[in-house]
Design an enzyme around this catalytic site. Structure first.
Site, PDB file in Angstrom:
ATOM      1  N   ARG A  24      22.523   4.447 -13.342  1.00 13.69           N
ATOM      2  CA  ARG A  24      23.999   4.454 -14.073  1.00 13.69           C
ATOM      3  C   ARG A  24      23.571   5.394 -15.364  1.00 13.69           C
ATOM      4  NH1 ARG A  24      23.686  -0.482 -18.120  1.00 13.69           N
ATOM      5  NH2 ARG A  24      25.762  -1.168 -18.397  1.00 13.69           N
ATOM      6  N   HIS A  57      27.156   6.881 -16.418  1.00 15.01           N
ATOM      7  CA  HIS A  57      27.859   7.010 -18.089  1.00 15.01           C
ATOM      8  C   HIS A  57      28.297   7.852 -18.432  1.00 15.01           C
ATOM      9  CE1 HIS A  57      28.200   2.321 -18.645  1.00 15.01           C
ATOM     10  NE2 HIS A  57      28.062   2.093 -17.660  1.00 15.01           N
ATOM     11  N   ASN A  91      27.602   1.136 -23.515  1.00 17.18           N
ATOM     12  CA  ASN A  91      26.417   1.639 -23.066  1.00 17.18           C
ATOM     13  C   ASN A  91      25.104   1.420 -23.874  1.00 17.18           C
ATOM     14  OD1 ASN A  91      27.357   3.433 -21.797  1.00 17.18           O
ATOM     15  ND2 ASN A  91      27.993   4.878 -23.580  1.00 17.18           N
ATOM     16  N   HIS A 123      24.903  -0.091  -6.956  1.00 15.33           N
ATOM     17  CA  HIS A 123      24.412  -1.569  -7.037  1.00 15.33           C
ATOM     18  C   HIS A 123      23.215  -2.031  -5.962  1.00 15.33           C
ATOM     19  CE1 HIS A 123      28.172  -2.051  -9.251  1.00 15.33           C
ATOM     20  NE2 HIS A 123      27.609  -1.232  -9.923  1.00 15.33           N
TER      21      HIS A 123
END
Length: 326
Positions: free
Chosen positions: A65, A69, A94, A192
């Site tokens: 992840r 980001h 974040n 995911h």
């Protein structure tokens, strides 16, 4: 868990041709970029990730992840690591990111042997790559040579990251703006299959009615799964609670995510949207039935993600500390 997956000869040839075309547009990146300047760099990152994962199985999801980001905001330049008021890291979008300590440990180990040589941007990309392998996923070779960004602004975060209630069109637009296709969107959503999420990222899909009974709001979500989620998130501490993204094999990087979508058990609205739209449903069904195909496509799409907006040469620097600009 070590991966037993390896690409066959045909897949390797296809992947090499694909990577060659990508590298043509990013000539300063190359495989084994640090072979002459810090040959142990990738080994040190991989060992750091494996060690961290052995003591905390949530680490792979956090590192993966973190790369998303980072790359979606200003490109893959480690700008998400910079601390301070007004930085990307300080933005509420974040706030739930993790894995920073793993990146710092890898950087510190590398700096001892190869000072001012390996970028934090490369470490973030390598750590995410190694996180997938540590969770039982495919081994992916990625080019290195990224430089670290020299600025980090919170204002850049919200316009660039994917919200969990995005429509498919919004997701397609966001990925397209990064040079990523609708196939990349479906394949990279497979991230995911590991990791966990806070209840406030999905609890708008159901509620309790005035009598305290369960009520489904989003009809694309399996009723019993939604009720299970609601019960897990009903605590007064629900804002800090997390739920596994994949209810079946939460710590294994496999294609279970797509099988979950087929049974309407995608945690986020953005997950369910892939199964509800004809433009993506067929690909979801293909990946659900063929794990090797998922691994091959993941390898291609992951490399593309790791090369979004990379900085090379004078456009960046090699930070001494990943949390601050030199």
């Amino acid at each position: 868990m070590a991966s037993s997956y390896r690409l066959n000869y045909s897949s390797i040839l296809h992947l090499l041709l694909f990577l060659s075309s990508l590298l043509t547009s990013s000539a300063n990146l190359s495989f084994n970029f640090y072979a002459g300047s810090c040959s142990v760099a990738e080994f040190l990152v991989r060992n750091t990730v494996r060690s961290a994962t052995s003591s905390d199985p949530t680490i792979p999801g956090k590192l993966l992840r973190l790369l998303f980001h980072d790359c979606f905001v200003q490109g893959c330049d480690a700008s998400v690591l910079i601390q301070g008021n007004g930085t990307e890291r300080s933005d509420p979008g974040n706030a739930s990111l993790g894995g920073f300590s793993v990146i710092d440990r890898a950087k510190n180990a590398i700096e001892i042997l190869c000072p001012a040589t390996v970028s934090c941007a490369d470490i973030v990309a390598l750590a995410a790559r190694d996180a997938v392998e540590a969770a039982g996923g495919p081994v992916v070779e990625i080019p290195t040579g990224r430089r670290d960004g020299k600025e980090s602004m919170a204002a850049n975060v919200r316009p660039n990251i994917i919200d969990t209630d995005f429509t498919l069109d919004q997701m397609i637009d966001a990925f397209s703006s990064k040079g990523l296709s609708i196939q990349d969107l479906v394949v990279l959503s497979g991230a995911h299959t590991i990791g966990a999420s806070h209840c406030n990222a999905f609890n708008g899909r159901f509620q309790r009615d005035s009598k305290g009974n369960f009520e489904l709001i989003d009809a694309s979500l399996d009723n019993s799964y939604a009720e299970t989620l609601m019960n897990k998130c009903s605590s007064s501490e629900s804002s800090s609670l997390t739920v596994s993204n994949d209810p079946e094999t939460s710590s294994i990087f496999d294609n279970q995510y797509y099988r979950n979508l087929e049974t309407h058990k995608g945690l986020f609205q953005t997950d369910s949207a892939l199964m509800e739209d004809n433009r993506t449903r067929t690909m979801v069904e293909e990946l659900a039935s063929d794990e090797e195909s998922f691994y091959q496509r993941w390898s291609e799409s992951f490399v593309k993600l790791s090369m979004v907006g990379v900085k090379v040469g004078e456009d960046g620097e090699i930070r001494r500390s990943c949390s601050s600009i030199n």
